[in-house]
Design a protein around this motif. Structure first.
Motif, PDB file in Angstrom:
ATOM      1  N   ALA A 162       0.707  26.063   2.958  1.00  0.00           N
ATOM      2  CA  ALA A 162       1.319  26.704   1.792  1.00  0.00           C
ATOM      3  C   ALA A 162       2.277  25.758   1.096  1.00  0.00           C
ATOM      4  O   ALA A 162       2.362  25.728  -0.133  1.00  0.00           O
ATOM      5  CB  ALA A 162       2.040  27.983   2.215  1.00  0.00           C
ATOM      6  N   ALA A 163       3.008  24.957   1.886  1.00  0.00           N
ATOM      7  CA  ALA A 163       3.946  23.990   1.314  1.00  0.00           C
ATOM      8  C   ALA A 163       3.214  22.930   0.495  1.00  0.00           C
ATOM      9  O   ALA A 163       3.645  22.543  -0.594  1.00  0.00           O
ATOM     10  CB  ALA A 163       4.758  23.342   2.427  1.00  0.00           C
ATOM     11  N   LYS A 164       2.068  22.454   1.024  1.00  0.00           N
ATOM     12  CA  LYS A 164       1.296  21.451   0.291  1.00  0.00           C
ATOM     13  C   LYS A 164       0.731  22.033  -0.998  1.00  0.00           C
ATOM     14  O   LYS A 164       0.719  21.363  -2.036  1.00  0.00           O
ATOM     15  CB  LYS A 164       0.168  20.940   1.181  1.00  0.00           C
ATOM     16  N   SER A 165       0.269  23.285  -0.925  1.00  0.00           N
ATOM     17  CA  SER A 165      -0.288  23.933  -2.119  1.00  0.00           C
ATOM     18  C   SER A 165       0.784  24.103  -3.185  1.00  0.00           C
ATOM     19  O   SER A 165       0.543  23.862  -4.370  1.00  0.00           O
ATOM     20  CB  SER A 165      -0.873  25.302  -1.744  1.00  0.00           C
ATOM     21  N   ARG A 166       1.983  24.523  -2.762  1.00  0.00           N
ATOM     22  CA  ARG A 166       3.066  24.716  -3.731  1.00  0.00           C
ATOM     23  C   ARG A 166       3.469  23.396  -4.357  1.00  0.00           C
ATOM     24  O   ARG A 166       3.702  23.312  -5.557  1.00  0.00           O
ATOM     25  CB  ARG A 166       4.266  25.364  -3.040  1.00  0.00           C
ATOM     26  N   HIS A 167       3.562  22.333  -3.513  1.00  0.00           N
ATOM     27  CA  HIS A 167       3.927  21.012  -4.031  1.00  0.00           C
ATOM     28  C   HIS A 167       2.896  20.520  -5.036  1.00  0.00           C
ATOM     29  O   HIS A 167       3.236  19.940  -6.069  1.00  0.00           O
ATOM     30  CB  HIS A 167       4.054  20.031  -2.873  1.00  0.00           C
ATOM     31  N   MET A 168       1.633  20.791  -4.762  1.00  0.00           N
ATOM     32  CA  MET A 168       0.562  20.370  -5.652  1.00  0.00           C
ATOM     33  C   MET A 168       0.666  21.093  -6.994  1.00  0.00           C
ATOM     34  O   MET A 168       0.522  20.484  -8.061  1.00  0.00           O
ATOM     35  CB  MET A 168      -0.795  20.655  -5.009  1.00  0.00           C
ATOM     36  N   LEU A 169       0.937  22.410  -6.940  1.00  0.00           N
ATOM     37  CA  LEU A 169       1.048  23.184  -8.173  1.00  0.00           C
ATOM     38  C   LEU A 169       2.259  22.764  -8.989  1.00  0.00           C
ATOM     39  O   LEU A 169       2.209  22.657 -10.216  1.00  0.00           O
ATOM     40  CB  LEU A 169       1.128  24.677  -7.848  1.00  0.00           C
ATOM     41  N   MET A 170       3.388  22.515  -8.307  1.00  0.00           N
ATOM     42  CA  MET A 170       4.616  22.148  -9.016  1.00  0.00           C
ATOM     43  C   MET A 170       4.511  20.764  -9.625  1.00  0.00           C
ATOM     44  O   MET A 170       5.127  20.479 -10.649  1.00  0.00           O
ATOM     45  CB  MET A 170       5.818  22.221  -8.068  1.00  0.00           C
ATOM     46  N   GLY A 171       3.706  19.922  -9.024  1.00  0.00           N
ATOM     47  CA  GLY A 171       3.598  18.559  -9.535  1.00  0.00           C
ATOM     48  C   GLY A 171       2.387  18.330 -10.405  1.00  0.00           C
ATOM     49  O   GLY A 171       2.074  17.203 -10.772  1.00  0.00           O
ATOM     50  N   SER A 172       1.690  19.402 -10.717  1.00  0.00           N
ATOM     51  CA  SER A 172       0.457  19.261 -11.487  1.00  0.00           C
ATOM     52  C   SER A 172       0.704  19.018 -12.968  1.00  0.00           C
ATOM     53  O   SER A 172      -0.198  18.608 -13.694  1.00  0.00           O
ATOM     54  CB  SER A 172      -0.395  20.529 -11.327  1.00  0.00           C
ATOM     55  N   GLY A 173       1.920  19.291 -13.421  1.00  0.00           N
ATOM     56  CA  GLY A 173       2.229  19.100 -14.834  1.00  0.00           C
ATOM     57  C   GLY A 173       1.769  20.226 -15.725  1.00  0.00           C
ATOM     58  O   GLY A 173       1.933  20.184 -16.939  1.00  0.00           O
ATOM     59  N   LYS A 174       1.164  21.252 -15.114  1.00  0.00           N
ATOM     60  CA  LYS A 174       0.698  22.374 -15.904  1.00  0.00           C
ATOM     61  C   LYS A 174       1.860  23.281 -16.306  1.00  0.00           C
ATOM     62  O   LYS A 174       2.946  23.218 -15.743  1.00  0.00           O
ATOM     63  CB  LYS A 174      -0.336  23.173 -15.104  1.00  0.00           C
ATOM     64  N   GLU A 175       1.592  24.122 -17.278  1.00  0.00           N
ATOM     65  CA  GLU A 175       2.604  25.054 -17.770  1.00  0.00           C
ATOM     66  C   GLU A 175       2.946  26.085 -16.689  1.00  0.00           C
ATOM     67  O   GLU A 175       2.061  26.715 -16.114  1.00  0.00           O
ATOM     68  CB  GLU A 175       2.065  25.757 -19.018  1.00  0.00           C
ATOM     69  N   LYS A 176       4.231  26.217 -16.407  1.00  0.00           N
ATOM     70  CA  LYS A 176       4.680  27.203 -15.426  1.00  0.00           C
ATOM     71  C   LYS A 176       4.899  28.547 -16.114  1.00  0.00           C
ATOM     72  O   LYS A 176       5.302  28.586 -17.276  1.00  0.00           O
ATOM     73  CB  LYS A 176       5.969  26.743 -14.755  1.00  0.00           C
ATOM     74  N   VAL A 177       4.638  29.613 -15.386  1.00  0.00           N
ATOM     75  CA  VAL A 177       4.753  30.954 -15.940  1.00  0.00           C
ATOM     76  C   VAL A 177       5.944  31.678 -15.293  1.00  0.00           C
ATOM     77  O   VAL A 177       6.061  31.711 -14.068  1.00  0.00           O
ATOM     78  CB  VAL A 177       3.465  31.768 -15.714  1.00  0.00           C
TER      79      VAL A 177
END
Length: 290
Positions: free
Chosen positions: A220-235
């Motif tokens: 879960a930590a790796k998935s969250r890090h990947m999402l936060m660092g993806s550069g995509k728009e956060k909601v």
């Protein structure tokens, strides 16, 4: 039809009363105007909206003023509205300003922290800059344009999370560089109420808390890090339980225009206006006018 309505004397008189109430002018100076509207047989729902607005932002009407308005309403609109007045008092929209009323306990002045408290609009007008005197409605730079100078408190609270720099500059004159150093040096501060905790604790009714979600596993930590660092728009999801007005939604839309890589989404149980809120207590039966 819309232009004709907004240019009418009655519409502008009602708007003037509303703006005077929210701007902090002594509400008793508006009572003669409200009595005049009653005498002109303006729809009761409009009168009740004005009285409920005053009651909400001042912790209730003075008992003698409330009794006077109740008497005038019953004489002008019918005695069935004894039930209407009772309903509005029961749900806390139209109350008397008395020490025994829990809604009138001064903020921060209660011996019991669990007791009810009011939202202190007099203090919030200054601390959260709810009133903006000069608003350019053609080219706005603040959410206050949606109410021609009044910034919805609900959306100001959203700004306390997602637009800290703008709100601090607006309320305290803090420069952007100072704001960065004092509030966003770490991610926990950027995602919390800081530096507005005292305002929310002492001036806004209801519980306030900050909870940071932590991953419960390495995957879960790796998935969250990947999402936060993806550069995509956060909601950012903002929940309005009980309903939200169309004007508040417009303020959130304007807020979105000033955000980078972040979007605020509104979730609510309903879309409503003043008529729906006050109308919930309106007695529809007709016992005849006196």
């Amino acid at each position: 039809k819309i232009l004709e309505h907004t240019q009418s004397d009655t519409f502008n008189r009602i708007l003037e009363i509303q703006q005077n109430l929210v701007s902090g002018i002594d509400p008793t100076t508006q009572h003669d105007k409200i009595e005049e509207l009653i005498a002109r047989d303006i729809p009761l729902i409009t009168i009740l909206r004005l009285l409920c607005l005053e009651s909400t932002i001042t912790g209730g009407l003075r008992p003698k003023d409330l009794d006077n308005f109740k008497r005038q309403i019953l004489h002008a609109y019918g005695y069935q509205h004894l039930l209407t007045l009772h309903n509005l008092e029961k749900i806390g929209l139209l109350t008397a300003r008395t020490a025994a009323n829990p809604f009138y306990i001064p903020v921060g002045g209660s011996a019991n922290a669990n007791e009810s408290k009011i939202t202190n609009y007099a203090a919030l007008r200054k601390s959260m800059q709810l009133i903006v005197d000069e608003v350019n409605e053609q080219d706005p730079n603040d959410i206050a344009y949606v109410y021609s100078g009044y910034a919805p408190l609900s959306v100001r609270l959203v700004q306390a999370i997602v637009q800290k720099q703008h709100l601090l500059t607006l309320t305290r004159g803090t420069s952007a560089s100072d704001t960065l150093s004092t509030t966003t040096n770490d991610s926990s501060a950027a995602q919390s109420w800081a530096p507005f905790e005292d305002i929310l604790t002492n001036q806004v009714r209801g519980a306030t808390f900050t909870q940071v979600q932590k991953p419960d596993s390495e995957a879960a930590a790796k998935s969250r890090h990947m999402l936060m660092g993806s550069g995509k728009e956060k909601v950012v999801v903002v929940m309005f339980l009980g309903g939200v007005t169309r004007t508040e939604i417009a303020a959130v839309r304007f807020l979105n225009k000033g955000l980078e890589k972040r979007k605020v989404v509104v979730c609510t149980t309903g879309v409503l206006g003043g008529r729906e809120v006050v109308g919930a207590g309106l007695e529809e039966g007709d016992f005849g006018k006196s």
